[in-house]
Design an enzyme around this catalytic site. Structure first.
Site, mmCIF file in Angstrom:
data_model
loop_
_atom_site.group_PDB
_atom_site.id
_atom_site.type_symbol
_atom_site.label_atom_id
_atom_site.label_comp_id
_atom_site.label_asym_id
_atom_site.label_seq_id
_atom_site.Cartn_x
_atom_site.Cartn_y
_atom_site.Cartn_z
ATOM 1 N N SER A 10 0.687 -1.074 0.112
ATOM 2 C CA SER A 10 0.127 -0.227 -0.052
ATOM 3 C C SER A 10 0.712 1.102 0.012
ATOM 4 O O SER A 10 1.697 1.628 1.065
ATOM 5 C CB SER A 10 -0.930 0.052 1.159
ATOM 6 O OG SER A 10 -1.516 1.302 1.312
ATOM 7 N N HIS A 35 -1.362 -1.348 -4.044
ATOM 8 C CA HIS A 35 -2.527 -0.816 -3.553
ATOM 9 C C HIS A 35 -2.556 0.723 -3.123
ATOM 10 O O HIS A 35 -1.877 1.140 -2.760
ATOM 11 C CB HIS A 35 -2.908 -1.796 -2.318
ATOM 12 C CG HIS A 35 -4.188 -1.265 -1.453
ATOM 13 N ND1 HIS A 35 -5.345 -1.924 -1.861
ATOM 14 C CD2 HIS A 35 -4.374 -0.538 -0.335
ATOM 15 C CE1 HIS A 35 -6.154 -1.646 -0.872
ATOM 16 N NE2 HIS A 35 -5.768 -0.709 -0.037
ATOM 17 N N ASP A 37 -4.613 4.053 -2.096
ATOM 18 C CA ASP A 37 -5.828 4.293 -1.173
ATOM 19 C C ASP A 37 -6.316 5.886 -1.348
ATOM 20 O O ASP A 37 -5.575 6.754 -1.108
ATOM 21 C CB ASP A 37 -5.307 4.303 0.336
ATOM 22 C CG ASP A 37 -5.050 2.883 0.904
ATOM 23 O OD1 ASP A 37 -6.022 1.991 0.822
ATOM 24 O OD2 ASP A 37 -4.304 2.694 1.480
ATOM 25 N N MET A 39 -8.831 8.644 -0.457
ATOM 26 C CA MET A 39 -9.564 9.124 0.763
ATOM 27 C C MET A 39 -9.854 10.355 0.780
ATOM 28 O O MET A 39 -9.212 11.357 0.120
ATOM 29 C CB MET A 39 -8.649 9.033 2.216
ATOM 30 C CG MET A 39 -8.010 7.546 2.391
ATOM 31 S SD MET A 39 -7.297 7.297 4.158
ATOM 32 C CE MET A 39 -6.235 5.892 3.873
ATOM 33 N N HIS A 69 -8.504 1.408 -3.834
ATOM 34 C CA HIS A 69 -9.327 1.336 -2.680
ATOM 35 C C HIS A 69 -9.870 2.801 -2.676
ATOM 36 O O HIS A 69 -9.202 3.565 -1.934
ATOM 37 C CB HIS A 69 -8.712 0.684 -1.618
ATOM 38 C CG HIS A 69 -9.210 0.457 -0.620
ATOM 39 N ND1 HIS A 69 -8.878 0.297 0.802
ATOM 40 C CD2 HIS A 69 -10.652 0.535 -0.022
ATOM 41 C CE1 HIS A 69 -9.583 0.460 2.121
ATOM 42 N NE2 HIS A 69 -10.775 0.446 1.055
ATOM 43 N N MET A 71 -11.992 5.068 -0.343
ATOM 44 C CA MET A 71 -12.585 5.412 0.947
ATOM 45 C C MET A 71 -13.300 6.872 0.906
ATOM 46 O O MET A 71 -12.419 7.610 1.272
ATOM 47 C CB MET A 71 -11.678 5.297 1.875
ATOM 48 C CG MET A 71 -11.087 3.941 2.205
ATOM 49 S SD MET A 71 -9.588 3.522 3.109
ATOM 50 C CE MET A 71 -8.424 3.695 1.494
ATOM 51 N N MET A 140 -12.431 -5.426 5.726
ATOM 52 C CA MET A 140 -11.452 -4.540 6.592
ATOM 53 C C MET A 140 -11.053 -5.189 7.864
ATOM 54 O O MET A 140 -11.844 -5.548 8.681
ATOM 55 C CB MET A 140 -12.088 -3.022 6.812
ATOM 56 C CG MET A 140 -12.152 -2.353 5.370
ATOM 57 S SD MET A 140 -10.711 -2.082 4.490
ATOM 58 C CE MET A 140 -9.940 -0.876 5.606
ATOM 59 N N GLY A 145 -8.773 4.586 7.227
ATOM 60 C CA GLY A 145 -8.363 6.175 7.377
ATOM 61 C C GLY A 145 -6.924 6.127 7.464
ATOM 62 O O GLY A 145 -6.347 7.156 6.909
ATOM 63 N N PHE A 146 -6.145 5.143 8.197
ATOM 64 C CA PHE A 146 -4.621 5.571 8.492
ATOM 65 C C PHE A 146 -3.963 4.194 8.405
ATOM 66 O O PHE A 146 -4.460 3.174 8.795
ATOM 67 C CB PHE A 146 -4.627 6.135 9.800
ATOM 68 C CG PHE A 146 -5.274 7.498 10.146
ATOM 69 C CD1 PHE A 146 -4.642 8.642 9.831
ATOM 70 C CD2 PHE A 146 -6.507 7.616 10.733
ATOM 71 C CE1 PHE A 146 -5.096 9.733 9.881
ATOM 72 C CE2 PHE A 146 -7.279 8.373 10.729
ATOM 73 C CZ PHE A 146 -6.519 9.994 10.402
ATOM 74 N N GLY A 147 -2.659 4.463 7.993
ATOM 75 C CA GLY A 147 -1.915 3.155 8.121
ATOM 76 C C GLY A 147 -1.477 3.020 9.453
ATOM 77 O O GLY A 147 -1.663 3.744 10.402
ATOM 78 N N GLY A 148 -0.667 1.803 9.932
ATOM 79 C CA GLY A 148 -0.145 1.733 11.041
ATOM 80 C C GLY A 148 -0.889 1.419 12.371
ATOM 81 O O GLY A 148 -0.409 1.509 13.429
ATOM 82 N N ASP A 178 -7.072 -5.741 4.723
ATOM 83 C CA ASP A 178 -6.440 -4.414 4.598
ATOM 84 C C ASP A 178 -6.451 -3.815 5.833
ATOM 85 O O ASP A 178 -7.614 -3.472 6.571
ATOM 86 C CB ASP A 178 -7.361 -3.444 3.681
ATOM 87 C CG ASP A 178 -6.567 -2.210 3.334
ATOM 88 O OD1 ASP A 178 -5.741 -1.953 3.968
ATOM 89 O OD2 ASP A 178 -7.064 -1.442 2.742
ATOM 90 N N GLY A 179 -5.165 -3.864 6.475
ATOM 91 C CA GLY A 179 -5.023 -3.163 7.798
ATOM 92 C C GLY A 179 -4.380 -3.896 9.015
ATOM 93 O O GLY A 179 -5.024 -5.017 9.440
HETATM 94 C C1 DX5 Z 1 -6.139 2.526 5.559
HETATM 95 C C2 DX5 Z 1 -5.716 1.873 4.160
HETATM 96 C C3 DX5 Z 1 -4.681 0.812 4.302
HETATM 97 C C4 DX5 Z 1 -3.252 1.264 4.904
HETATM 98 C C5 DX5 Z 1 -2.852 -0.188 5.342
HETATM 99 O O1 DX5 Z 1 -7.112 2.755 5.590
HETATM 100 O O2 DX5 Z 1 -6.691 1.289 3.399
HETATM 101 O O3 DX5 Z 1 -4.447 0.333 3.012
HETATM 102 O O4 DX5 Z 1 -2.259 1.555 3.929
HETATM 103 O O5 DX5 Z 1 -1.773 0.234 6.419
HETATM 104 P P1 DX5 Z 1 -0.826 -0.862 7.142
HETATM 105 O O6 DX5 Z 1 -0.692 -2.014 6.812
HETATM 106 O O7 DX5 Z 1 0.100 0.111 7.718
HETATM 107 O O8 DX5 Z 1 -1.985 -1.037 8.232
HETATM 108 ZN ZN ZN Z 2 -6.683 0.274 1.596
#
Ligand code: DX5
Ligand code: ZN
Length: 221
Positions: A10, A35, A37, A39, A69, A71, A140, A145-148, A178-179
């Site tokens: 991603s 991937h 994202d 948003m 993806h 969102m 999901m 909304g956020f990575g990590g 995802d996530g």
């Molecule tokens: C979050 C995204 C994800 C995100 C996942 O809403 O849809 O694609 O990049 O990040 P990680 O792998 O860090 O959880």
């Molecule tokens: Zn995603």
């Protein structure tokens, strides 16, 4: 039905100032698809990027598979824009539009693979009547909304149940997650029935993407 595992780095977690190089490196290091994202800061709190960035990536010569993806709430418009910009697959959220069937059909007509994402709290029953329309179900594993973030454990039995429903109905449909997918938990998620793994922070934080990808694959072997 068992599909070969696919790793989907991603780009939310990459160095976006070097997007084209990062995408190429992610795939030459063993990733299967990128991937992407989108948003809008309304459907989810965060604001990222959209079709113009994908267009630029294509103009720069990146020819790999891009899995968008979305969102965002303006689903019908964004589906058109992302397809025109060069998406290979487009996933929309069940929760983002009242007209899920129409949007899924439109993605197919535009020549892209069709994905449908469901948030943690959305029951599998809600999508029963659109299962024939999709190539991939995105279960999901975090609140988007956020990575990590950390994987929410309630998603695991949901993946199992989704695989059973799809198999019982004879649907050749992939399950993406995802996530919070990491080397440490990817095997458990695969055992639940997922086959397409979005990996953000645990992939792009690695000093060597190829080594990290091999670590994911070793878990899946
Ligand atoms: C979050 C995204 C994800 C995100 C996942 O809403 O849809 O694609 O990049 O990040 P990680 O792998 O860090 O959880
Ligand atoms: Zn995603």
């Amino acid at each position: 039905m068992k599909f070969p595992a696919r790793i989907a780095p991603s780009i939310l977690a990459c160095n976006l100032a070097r997007l084209s190089d990062e995408c190429s490196a992610a795939l030459t290091s063993g990733g299967d698809l990128i991937h992407f994202d989108v948003m809008d800061s309304i459907f989810v709190p965060n604001l990222t990027f959209g079709a113009p960035l994908l267009s630029s990536l294509r103009k720069d010569g990146f020819a790999g598979f891009v899995d968008v993806h979305i969102m965002a709430n303006n689903v019908d418009l964004l589906v058109e824009d992302c397809a025109a910009a060069g998406a290979n697959s487009i996933t929309i959220h069940f929760e983002a539009t009242s007209h899920v069937h129409r949007a899924l059909s439109r993605i197919r007509t535009l020549g892209c693979e069709v994905g449908l994402a469901i948030n943690i709290s959305t029951p599998l029953d809600a999508i029963e009547y659109v299962l024939d329309e999709i190539d991939m179900l995105l279960v999901m594993t975090i609140n988007p909304g956020f990575g990590g973030q950390s994987l929410i454990p309630a998603a695991l039995p949901k993946i199992e149940k989704a695989r059973q429903i799809l198999d019982r109905g004879g649907h050749a449909t992939r399950i993406q997650v995802d996530g919070g997918v990491k080397v440490a938990n990817i095997r458990t998620i695969a055992d639940a029935g997922a086959d397409t793994f979005v990996v953000g922070s645990d992939f792009f934080s690695a000093p060597d993407y190829a080594v990290r990808c091999a670590e994911f694959r070793a878990q899946l072997a």
